[in-house]
Design a protein around this motif. Structure first.
Motif, PDB file in Angstrom:
ATOM      1  N   HIS A  97       0.844  -1.192   0.000  1.00  0.00           N
ATOM      2  CA  HIS A  97       0.000   0.000   0.000  1.00  0.00           C
ATOM      3  C   HIS A  97       0.888   1.253   0.000  1.00  0.00           C
ATOM      4  N   TYR A  98       1.635   1.427  -1.067  1.00  0.00           N
ATOM      5  CA  TYR A  98       2.573   2.543  -1.183  1.00  0.00           C
ATOM      6  C   TYR A  98       2.120   3.530  -2.251  1.00  0.00           C
ATOM      7  N   SER A  99       2.451   4.791  -2.026  1.00  0.00           N
ATOM      8  CA  SER A  99       2.244   5.820  -3.043  1.00  0.00           C
ATOM      9  C   SER A  99       3.615   6.313  -3.501  1.00  0.00           C
ATOM     10  N   GLY A 100       3.620   7.263  -4.436  1.00  0.00           N
ATOM     11  CA  GLY A 100       4.884   7.815  -4.914  1.00  0.00           C
ATOM     12  C   GLY A 100       5.513   6.968  -6.007  1.00  0.00           C
ATOM     13  N   TRP A 101       6.741   7.313  -6.353  1.00  0.00           N
ATOM     14  CA  TRP A 101       7.487   6.581  -7.371  1.00  0.00           C
ATOM     15  C   TRP A 101       8.148   5.360  -6.747  1.00  0.00           C
ATOM     16  N   ILE A 102       8.092   4.239  -7.461  1.00  0.00           N
ATOM     17  CA  ILE A 102       8.686   2.995  -6.975  1.00  0.00           C
ATOM     18  C   ILE A 102       9.801   2.574  -7.929  1.00  0.00           C
ATOM     19  N   PHE A 103      11.015   2.498  -7.389  1.00  0.00           N
ATOM     20  CA  PHE A 103      12.177   2.054  -8.153  1.00  0.00           C
ATOM     21  C   PHE A 103      12.613   0.691  -7.621  1.00  0.00           C
ATOM     22  N   GLY A 104      13.013  -0.201  -8.524  1.00  0.00           N
ATOM     23  CA  GLY A 104      13.454  -1.504  -8.048  1.00  0.00           C
ATOM     24  C   GLY A 104      13.989  -2.382  -9.152  1.00  0.00           C
ATOM     25  N   ASP A 105      14.727  -3.394  -8.738  1.00  0.00           N
ATOM     26  CA  ASP A 105      15.306  -4.370  -9.640  1.00  0.00           C
ATOM     27  C   ASP A 105      14.982  -5.757  -9.091  1.00  0.00           C
ATOM     28  N   GLU A 106      14.816  -6.715  -9.982  1.00  0.00           N
ATOM     29  CA  GLU A 106      14.403  -8.054  -9.576  1.00  0.00           C
ATOM     30  C   GLU A 106      15.342  -8.688  -8.552  1.00  0.00           C
ATOM     31  N   TYR A 107      16.641  -8.417  -8.682  1.00  0.00           N
ATOM     32  CA  TYR A 107      17.623  -9.143  -7.886  1.00  0.00           C
ATOM     33  C   TYR A 107      18.262  -8.311  -6.772  1.00  0.00           C
ATOM     34  N   LYS A 108      17.934  -7.039  -6.674  1.00  0.00           N
ATOM     35  CA  LYS A 108      18.514  -6.230  -5.607  1.00  0.00           C
ATOM     36  C   LYS A 108      17.738  -6.431  -4.303  1.00  0.00           C
ATOM     37  N   PRO A 109      18.429  -6.400  -3.162  1.00  0.00           N
ATOM     38  CA  PRO A 109      17.752  -6.669  -1.880  1.00  0.00           C
ATOM     39  C   PRO A 109      16.751  -5.604  -1.482  1.00  0.00           C
ATOM     40  N   TYR A 110      16.929  -4.370  -1.956  1.00  0.00           N
ATOM     41  CA  TYR A 110      16.039  -3.281  -1.556  1.00  0.00           C
ATOM     42  C   TYR A 110      15.496  -2.540  -2.770  1.00  0.00           C
ATOM     43  N   TRP A 111      14.270  -2.051  -2.627  1.00  0.00           N
ATOM     44  CA  TRP A 111      13.672  -1.136  -3.588  1.00  0.00           C
ATOM     45  C   TRP A 111      13.553   0.228  -2.919  1.00  0.00           C
ATOM     46  N   THR A 112      13.173   1.247  -3.703  1.00  0.00           N
ATOM     47  CA  THR A 112      13.103   2.611  -3.175  1.00  0.00           C
ATOM     48  C   THR A 112      11.764   3.253  -3.519  1.00  0.00           C
ATOM     49  N   GLN A 113      11.182   3.886  -2.509  1.00  0.00           N
ATOM     50  CA  GLN A 113       9.979   4.689  -2.696  1.00  0.00           C
ATOM     51  C   GLN A 113      10.384   6.157  -2.628  1.00  0.00           C
ATOM     52  N   VAL A 114       9.935   6.945  -3.591  1.00  0.00           N
ATOM     53  CA  VAL A 114      10.278   8.366  -3.628  1.00  0.00           C
ATOM     54  C   VAL A 114       8.991   9.190  -3.618  1.00  0.00           C
ATOM     55  N   ILE A 115       8.851  10.043  -2.605  1.00  0.00           N
ATOM     56  CA  ILE A 115       7.747  10.993  -2.531  1.00  0.00           C
ATOM     57  C   ILE A 115       8.359  12.377  -2.452  1.00  0.00           C
ATOM     58  N   TYR A 116       8.206  13.132  -3.525  1.00  0.00           N
ATOM     59  CA  TYR A 116       8.892  14.415  -3.679  1.00  0.00           C
ATOM     60  C   TYR A 116      10.398  14.162  -3.562  1.00  0.00           C
ATOM     61  N   LYS A 117      11.060  14.723  -2.573  1.00  0.00           N
ATOM     62  CA  LYS A 117      12.509  14.522  -2.461  1.00  0.00           C
ATOM     63  C   LYS A 117      12.875  13.489  -1.393  1.00  0.00           C
ATOM     64  N   LYS A 118      11.876  12.907  -0.759  1.00  0.00           N
ATOM     65  CA  LYS A 118      12.141  11.942   0.303  1.00  0.00           C
ATOM     66  C   LYS A 118      12.222  10.527  -0.266  1.00  0.00           C
ATOM     67  N   LYS A 119      13.326   9.839   0.040  1.00  0.00           N
ATOM     68  CA  LYS A 119      13.537   8.469  -0.419  1.00  0.00           C
ATOM     69  C   LYS A 119      13.450   7.510   0.769  1.00  0.00           C
ATOM     70  N   THR A 120      12.721   6.418   0.579  1.00  0.00           N
ATOM     71  CA  THR A 120      12.554   5.422   1.627  1.00  0.00           C
ATOM     72  C   THR A 120      12.836   4.039   1.061  1.00  0.00           C
ATOM     73  N   LYS A 121      13.651   3.263   1.769  1.00  0.00           N
ATOM     74  CA  LYS A 121      13.981   1.915   1.321  1.00  0.00           C
ATOM     75  C   LYS A 121      12.921   0.923   1.786  1.00  0.00           C
ATOM     76  N   MET A 122      12.693  -0.110   0.982  1.00  0.00           N
ATOM     77  CA  MET A 122      11.818  -1.227   1.363  1.00  0.00           C
ATOM     78  C   MET A 122      12.494  -2.524   0.925  1.00  0.00           C
ATOM     79  N   HIS A 123      12.188  -3.605   1.606  1.00  0.00           N
ATOM     80  CA  HIS A 123      12.715  -4.897   1.185  1.00  0.00           C
ATOM     81  C   HIS A 123      12.131  -5.273  -0.180  1.00  0.00           C
TER      82      HIS A 123
END
Length: 294
Positions: A97-123
């Protein structure tokens, strides 16, 4: 002039306090604060309701299980958001249940959520759901079953910024969920096997709220136990004076609310552990209490 200014403010405050609308105003303020505090939970519950509503429209050819806790050997329990079974395949669904931009790769351990200039890591949710799939296969005794599909479903308020296509899972939004499942039109699993799988999963269904709460607590405890075992296995080097660094490396663990990473942070009242999924998750834990629990 200053006294006149503050006198005016005092007059307005007295007017509000003595007014008949003052209790209503206080109630509105309190409610708004409570809603803001509980917003991540509200969003999560709403998202779960949306997904459940969509899955109920699949029809009689499909059986849907929600919020399933699967025994996972020494690891305790694995929590799966949704499982759909049918002769066309078994679908294991992880909802985000995330908003914002979602960046990720199939094999990387973490993905990134970006809301404006704030970046948050997720598994990496593909890795997370892979573990769910393996636990499910082990439990139903179908380790070599090929027609099990991993689906990662995000909120429509998210925007995907992926550079590559995924091969290990379908990464979609809630609106695409039914179409993703129904694209599998060939009957691949016989009716008897589907019935057996449904019977096994039916054994895990819990209606009692207290029992459900206990299962959730056991699941969170198993997460902490696994994380703690990994940390204990790590070699520790360096000067004992570097306590902050040692504490950060040995006590880092998993958020009991959302499964995110607890990271050591510095705040107004000292150092504490905060969830990496903030502001979506606002779980915090006092540094001292965490040291004592280890």
């Amino acid at each position: 002039m200053i006294s006149g200014f503050f006198g005016g403010i005092l007059s307005v405050l007295l007017m509000l306090i003595t007014s008949s609308v003052f209790p209503l105003l206080v109630l509105v303020i309190v409610l708004s604060l409570v809603v803001q505090w509980k917003m991540p939970i509200i969003k999560g519950k709403y998202g779960e309701w949306v997904v459940k509503s969509k899955l109920e429209k699949l029809g009689d050819a499909y059986t849907v299980f929600h919020d399933v806790y699967i025994p996972n050997g020494e690891r305790g329990l694995t929590q799966v958001d949704h499982i759909v079974t049918s002769e066309y395949g078994v679908f294991v669904i992880e909802t985000k249940h995330y908003s914002g931009w979602i960046f990720g790769d199939e094999y990387k351990p973490y993905w990134t959520q970006v809301i404006y200039k704030k970046k948050t890591k997720m598994h990496n949710p593909i890795r997370q759901n892979y573990g769910h799939v393996q636990a499910l296969l082990t439990y139903i005794g179908q380790a070599e079953m090929k027609d099990v599909h991993s689906i990662i479903a995000f909120s429509p308020s998210s925007t995907f910024k992926f550079k590559k296509d995924f091969t290990l899972a379908h990464v979609i939004q809630f609106t695409e969920l039914l179409a993703t499942i129904k694209q599998y039109k060939e009957r691949r699993i016989n009716e008897t096997t589907v019935r057996e799988i449904n019977a096994k999963l039916g054994e895990l269904l819990v209606e009692d709220k207290r029992e459900k709460k206990r299962l959730k607590a056991d699941h969170l405890q198993s997460i902490r136990k696994v994380k703690g075992a990994k940390q204990t296995a790590r070699p520790h080097t360096g000067d004992s004076k570097n306590t902050s660094t040692q504490v950060a490396s040995t006590l880092q663990t998993t958020c009991p609310k959302c499964g995110g990473q607890l990271n050591l942070k510095a705040g107004r009242y000292g150092r504490f552990y905060g969830c990496s999924n903030y502001p979506g998750c606002r779980f915090t834990e006092n540094l001292k209490s965490k040291q004592q629990s280890v």
